[in-house]
Design a protein around this motif. Structure first.
Motif, PDB file in Angstrom:
ATOM      1  N   ALA A  42       0.846  -1.180   0.000  1.00 39.26           N
ATOM      2  CA  ALA A  42       0.000   0.000   0.000  1.00 39.26           C
ATOM      3  C   ALA A  42       0.887   1.238   0.000  1.00 39.26           C
ATOM      4  CB  ALA A  42      -0.919  -0.015   1.215  1.00 39.26           C
ATOM      5  N   CYS A  44       0.151   4.106  -0.619  1.00 34.12           N
ATOM      6  CA  CYS A  44      -0.565   5.223   0.000  1.00 34.12           C
ATOM      7  C   CYS A  44      -0.349   5.270   1.504  1.00 34.12           C
ATOM      8  CB  CYS A  44      -2.059   5.115  -0.277  1.00 34.12           C
ATOM      9  SG  CYS A  44      -2.426   4.798  -1.997  1.00 34.12           S
ATOM     10  N   GLY A  45       0.151   4.182   2.071  1.00 37.39           N
ATOM     11  CA  GLY A  45       0.343   4.170   3.518  1.00 37.39           C
ATOM     12  C   GLY A  45       1.696   4.723   3.947  1.00 37.39           C
ATOM     13  N   TYR A  48       2.143   7.617   6.395  1.00 37.60           N
ATOM     14  CA  TYR A  48       1.747   7.321   7.777  1.00 37.60           C
ATOM     15  C   TYR A  48       2.811   6.474   8.488  1.00 37.60           C
ATOM     16  CZ  TYR A  48      -2.203   9.400   5.676  1.00 37.60           C
ATOM     17  OH  TYR A  48      -2.973  10.306   4.992  1.00 37.60           O
ATOM     18  N   GLU A  53       2.689   6.598  12.556  1.00 39.30           N
ATOM     19  CA  GLU A  53       1.414   5.973  12.925  1.00 39.30           C
ATOM     20  C   GLU A  53       1.347   4.510  12.513  1.00 39.30           C
ATOM     21  OE1 GLU A  53      -1.860   9.511  13.181  1.00 39.30           O
ATOM     22  OE2 GLU A  53      -1.500   8.666  11.198  1.00 39.30           O
ATOM     23  N   ASP A  59       3.657  -3.796   7.638  1.00 39.29           N
ATOM     24  CA  ASP A  59       2.209  -3.695   7.843  1.00 39.29           C
ATOM     25  C   ASP A  59       1.505  -3.211   6.584  1.00 39.29           C
ATOM     26  OD1 ASP A  59       2.628  -4.481  10.403  1.00 39.29           O
ATOM     27  OD2 ASP A  59       2.378  -2.496  11.305  1.00 39.29           O
ATOM     28  N   LEU A  60       2.249  -2.542   5.705  1.00 39.65           N
ATOM     29  CA  LEU A  60       1.642  -2.013   4.478  1.00 39.65           C
ATOM     30  C   LEU A  60       1.488  -3.080   3.399  1.00 39.65           C
ATOM     31  CD1 LEU A  60       3.419   1.460   4.122  1.00 39.65           C
ATOM     32  CD2 LEU A  60       1.376   0.855   5.415  1.00 39.65           C
ATOM     33  N   VAL A  61       2.071  -4.227   3.643  1.00 36.53           N
ATOM     34  CA  VAL A  61       1.955  -5.309   2.670  1.00 36.53           C
ATOM     35  C   VAL A  61       0.642  -6.050   2.916  1.00 36.53           C
ATOM     36  CG1 VAL A  61       2.949  -7.486   1.881  1.00 36.53           C
ATOM     37  CG2 VAL A  61       4.428  -5.538   2.447  1.00 36.53           C
ATOM     38  N   THR A  62      -0.158  -6.145   1.868  1.00 34.14           N
ATOM     39  CA  THR A  62      -1.472  -6.775   2.007  1.00 34.14           C
ATOM     40  C   THR A  62      -1.342  -8.289   2.013  1.00 34.14           C
ATOM     41  OG1 THR A  62      -2.300  -4.908   0.732  1.00 34.14           O
ATOM     42  CG2 THR A  62      -3.815  -6.734   1.099  1.00 34.14           C
ATOM     43  N   GLU A 164       0.388  15.077   2.456  1.00 37.03           N
ATOM     44  CA  GLU A 164       0.524  14.005   3.452  1.00 37.03           C
ATOM     45  C   GLU A 164       1.909  14.016   4.090  1.00 37.03           C
ATOM     46  OE1 GLU A 164      -2.732  10.955   1.368  1.00 37.03           O
ATOM     47  OE2 GLU A 164      -0.593  10.737   0.949  1.00 37.03           O
ATOM     48  N   ILE A 329      -9.323  11.361  -2.250  1.00 38.00           N
ATOM     49  CA  ILE A 329      -9.567  11.923  -0.921  1.00 38.00           C
ATOM     50  C   ILE A 329      -8.213  12.036  -0.224  1.00 38.00           C
ATOM     51  CG2 ILE A 329      -9.988   9.654   0.127  1.00 38.00           C
ATOM     52  CD1 ILE A 329     -12.228  10.982   1.791  1.00 38.00           C
ATOM     53  N   VAL A 330      -8.042  13.084   0.555  1.00 44.12           N
ATOM     54  CA  VAL A 330      -6.760  13.283   1.229  1.00 44.12           C
ATOM     55  C   VAL A 330      -6.996  13.889   2.603  1.00 44.12           C
ATOM     56  CG1 VAL A 330      -6.405  15.556   0.156  1.00 44.12           C
ATOM     57  CG2 VAL A 330      -4.440  14.284   1.014  1.00 44.12           C
ATOM     58  N   LYS A 331      -6.176  13.460   3.559  1.00 38.93           N
ATOM     59  CA  LYS A 331      -6.217  14.023   4.910  1.00 38.93           C
ATOM     60  C   LYS A 331      -5.112  15.060   5.028  1.00 38.93           C
ATOM     61  CE  LYS A 331      -5.776  12.456   9.748  1.00 38.93           C
ATOM     62  NZ  LYS A 331      -4.519  13.130  10.124  1.00 38.93           N
ATOM     63  N   LEU A 335      -8.274  18.080   8.603  1.00 40.46           N
ATOM     64  CA  LEU A 335      -9.228  18.238   7.499  1.00 40.46           C
ATOM     65  C   LEU A 335      -9.235  17.013   6.602  1.00 40.46           C
ATOM     66  CD1 LEU A 335      -8.942  21.801   5.884  1.00 40.46           C
ATOM     67  CD2 LEU A 335     -10.716  20.920   7.402  1.00 40.46           C
ATOM     68  N   GLY A 336     -10.397  16.735   6.039  1.00 39.14           N
ATOM     69  CA  GLY A 336     -10.498  15.776   4.952  1.00 39.14           C
ATOM     70  C   GLY A 336     -10.935  16.524   3.708  1.00 39.14           C
TER      71      GLY A 336
ATOM     72  N   HIS B 367      -6.230  -1.279   6.741  1.00 37.62           N
ATOM     73  CA  HIS B 367      -6.084  -2.165   7.901  1.00 37.62           C
ATOM     74  C   HIS B 367      -4.954  -1.723   8.825  1.00 37.62           C
ATOM     75  CE1 HIS B 367      -3.113  -3.815   5.051  1.00 37.62           C
ATOM     76  NE2 HIS B 367      -2.457  -4.176   6.132  1.00 37.62           N
ATOM     77  N   TYR B 368      -3.968  -0.994   8.289  1.00 37.68           N
ATOM     78  CA  TYR B 368      -2.819  -0.578   9.089  1.00 37.68           C
ATOM     79  C   TYR B 368      -3.008   0.805   9.691  1.00 37.68           C
ATOM     80  CZ  TYR B 368      -2.074   1.609   4.580  1.00 37.68           C
ATOM     81  OH  TYR B 368      -2.264   2.311   3.433  1.00 37.68           O
ATOM     82  N   PRO B 427      -5.839   5.923   3.034  1.00 37.95           N
ATOM     83  CA  PRO B 427      -5.781   5.082   4.240  1.00 37.95           C
ATOM     84  C   PRO B 427      -6.605   5.590   5.443  1.00 37.95           C
ATOM     85  CG  PRO B 427      -3.613   5.231   3.228  1.00 37.95           C
ATOM     86  CD  PRO B 427      -4.495   6.151   2.444  1.00 37.95           C
ATOM     87  N   PHE B 429      -9.412   6.997   5.475  1.00 44.52           N
ATOM     88  CA  PHE B 429     -10.842   7.102   5.186  1.00 44.52           C
ATOM     89  C   PHE B 429     -11.487   5.805   4.741  1.00 44.52           C
ATOM     90  CE2 PHE B 429      -8.954  11.279   4.351  1.00 44.52           C
ATOM     91  CZ  PHE B 429      -9.731  12.079   5.183  1.00 44.52           C
TER      92      PHE B 429
END
Lengths: 450, 450
Positions: A42, A44-45, A48, A53, A59-62, A164, A329-331, A335-336, B367-368, B427, B429
């Motif tokens: 992932a 996108c992770g 984080y 976090e 942990d990012l591996v599905t 991010e 979508i982005v945090k 804010l979202g 999930h992470y 991630p 959301f």
């Protein structure tokens, strides 16, 4: 003899296709070549992980390589790079394990992804200057922060990765400067979102430098300063996130057609100009649900869905890859922000529409219910037909409400049809008229009556 | 001379219609008769007033009577009851201010709402036994709790009002018992939601008595016990919330047709069997977006939307009242639960469908990513056509995702079309496949291929 399905690239699109093909037709030989060591991760992770976090990059591996091999019976070969395709002979040339060999295929999927663009900056090779697109880079950034405890950071590029990373580095107590060449951050999200996010970033202590071109970085051993046209600022670490470009060399060298966007051209089944060669994910085009034109929006869901569909197709049960709305979508700290479809009026006009848009702000819960915040919603429609073209939302809660708009786009709804959608209301969750409905109600007054 | 628009009932439907008519045609005389003193109030907020999260009952009022009169120029007469309608003469008979008079109309809207059903319980008149449907009742409950500090409470009826009142009274440290005649709470939400909510209520210390019929209440001066068939439990306060019934006597007496549901029958413009008489809100039927049949789902958005449309229609610019999906959402302590369309298979069969449904649980975020919780999603579709019929969700966050399903129902989408919707992923959301998409993906395997 059973078919051989060869997949080039072991990330979202590639592994989705491999898994689906094997699930649909367990007899099929499925071979995946991945030049790196990470698969199905992932990306996108990563921000984080840098933020702290997510503790472990694993942990990012599905799904792990071992699971793909042992449980899904996929011949996954990491550390193997496909260096050539011969569409006539239906073979690929593979380099790995210190040797080069030919691999025949019956069906081939090119899922080579995209790479971070490296702009022509001076000092891009200095220690402490990073792009962020691959897992190794996330690890390198994390290590660099731990080793050098930077006081200041330069993030170049105000797209979602940049935003991010601003949040991620701020969490380490670093003084973060964000540089964006355009007048606004998050350009594809439109002005209403950009302005809200910019205000919020400033509130969080981020130094924004909009409409500002970076020329490069300077430093002795490591990066020390970011240079602009006529000044420079301290930067003990720098992250360049100015976008990605499709990895298309392999395909282009084999005579596979690229589209106008520069990504690989595909039909509704993800097929290229060769009958047995498909492309999916960040390296491929997809059809836009609003314009009907080919577009290139490299995002995870598109890659997963297209890969899955192609896996099903090569297994003998043809499935379309689906259309995209460019939903994102982005945090940004508290804010979202989210967008879908066409948000930019100029882009709408280019697609042949006569756009009209409205922006409203409305509470996310009943006005009397604790914890409500404002959601700012922009909707865009075609004036004559009333057809909904796109929208954006930004606020402290409720950014996933963009899904209502994305679903409406998928269905080709008009503003009036959306305004009539029976959305959920109870005081803790929404005002009677959800902010999306309020926006539709206001925009409805601007489009022609049916 | 300008038209006169008379509205009977000053809540959501009535005041929406009055306001919209006046806004569209400022010359129109708009007269609203409301027999009580409260207008335009958020009945749905009452549990949160009782809970103590809303401090002042006046906070639930969206627009005050003075604002309607002074700013919107609406002739609003509180304390005035319409006691008769003469459709031939186009007049209503009004009782108020100690006198009775005739009021002529050009257009009439019946927005008399609904009343809490009073079941044939013994001791319903005891002090401390309440229904909750009008603002005065919320105040009375709040005062009773303050005055008598009840140790135990009996909530009769496990619909959403009952569930909300369970939470409200629990917040006062009261030992709450919930009695429901059916095997499950929240019957219209389906079993998956009901079971999750029941588990959660028990975790919160609520005593559930399912499939349990209450026969009444006993006590000397005030309520002391709730009686069942063969036992009784302590109850220092009791709240009966077993549903509502439309207030249709006024309409029926005037020869206005009621539908099969018992509410006032209307056409797509909210018109009754009399050309100039409309009905909207909790007293009226509306067309269901999935079945196409008349239905009665008394909810706030339906009332607001229908009122607004009728206001526009009587002002000379006809507007349909819109269809309903019966979308509802409810908070039960830390859980959100929501439903839309047809959730019950039996009901789907009665409407002529061959229903197939699937329930999945999936995380609300990657999930992470910290803070993810499970969302349980049920989707129902027609096996042959693949058409989506309805769905439900329940979880600690993300219940508003039901809006995606509601929008899909409004658009008449198939499960495959929904599965192809380009929903938002990042991630914090959502997982790559939003739980709604995962549910659609799983259900898709059960419906016929196109």
């Amino acid at each position: 003899m059973s078919d051989t399905f060869v997949v080039v690239g072991g990330d979202a699109a590639g592994m989705s296709a491999a898994s689906k093909a094997k699930r649909e037709d367990p007899e099929m030989d499925v071979v995946v070549f991945e030049k790196g060591e990470w698969v199905s991760y992932a990306a996108c992770g990563m921000p984080y992980y840098v933020k702290g976090e997510v503790e472990d990059l694993n942990d990012l591996v599905t799904v792990t390589p071992e699971e793909f091999r042992d449980e899904r019976d996929i011949d996954l070969r990491t550390g193997h790079e496909v260096i050539g395709i011969d569409p006539g002979a239906e073979t690929v040339t593979v380099s790995g394990d210190g040797k080069t060999f030919e691999q025949p295929y019956d069906h081939l999927l090119i899922a080579t992804g995209a790479s971070a663009i490296e702009p022509p900056f001076d000092g891009l090779g200095l220690d402490g200057v990073f792009t962020i697109h691959a897992m190794d880079e996330a690890d390198a950034i994390e290590n660099y922060v731990a080793a050098h405890s930077p006081d200041s950071a330069a993030i170049v590029g105000g797209g979602y990765v940049g935003i991010e990373m601003v949040e991620a580095l701020s969490a380490h107590g670093i003084d973060v400067h964000l540089y964006e060449m355009l007048p606004h951050v998050l350009q594809p999200f439109g002005e209403a979102v950009a302005e809200a996010v910019e205000d919020h970033l400033r509130e969080q202590g981020v130094q924004l430098h909009l409409a500002t071109a970076v020329s490069g970085f300077t430093g002795a051993e490591r990066v020390e300063r970011v240079t602009l046209d006529d000044e420079s600022h301290p930067a003990d670490i720098a992250i360049v996130g100015v976008g990605v470009e499709s990895n298309t060399d392999l395909a282009a060298d084999a005579g596979i057609e690229l589209g106008e966007t520069g990504a690989i051209a595909t039909d509704e089944y993800g097929r290229t100009n060769y009958e047995t060669i498909y492309a999916a994910g960040d390296c491929a085009e997809a059809r836009h649900v609003v314009t009907g034109n080919s577009d290139h929006v490299p995002l995870a869901l598109t890659a997963n869905r297209a890969g899955r569909a192609i896996g099903q197709t090569v297994a003998g049960n043809p499935e379309q890859v689906g259309e995209i709305a460019g939903t994102a979508i982005v945090k940004a700290f508290d804010l979202g922000a989210a967008r879908t479809g066409i948000v930019d009026e100029e882009q709408a006009r280019e697609a042949g529409f006569d756009p009209v848009s409205m922006t409203i702000s409305a509470p996310t819960r009943a006005h009397y219910y604790p914890g409500a915040s404002e959601l700012t919603v922009t909707l865009l429609a075609d004036r004559d037909s009333g057809r909904l073209l796109g929208g954006s939302v930004v606020g402290q809660e409720g950014a996933k409400r963009i899904d209502t708009v994305a679903t409406a786009l998928t269905a080709g709804m008009t503003v009036t049809e959306l305004r009539n959608a029976d959305l959920a209301y109870a005081p803790p969750f929404s005002p009677v008229w959800d902010p999306i409905l309020t926006a539709a109600k206001v925009l409805e007054g601007e489009v022609a009556d049916e």
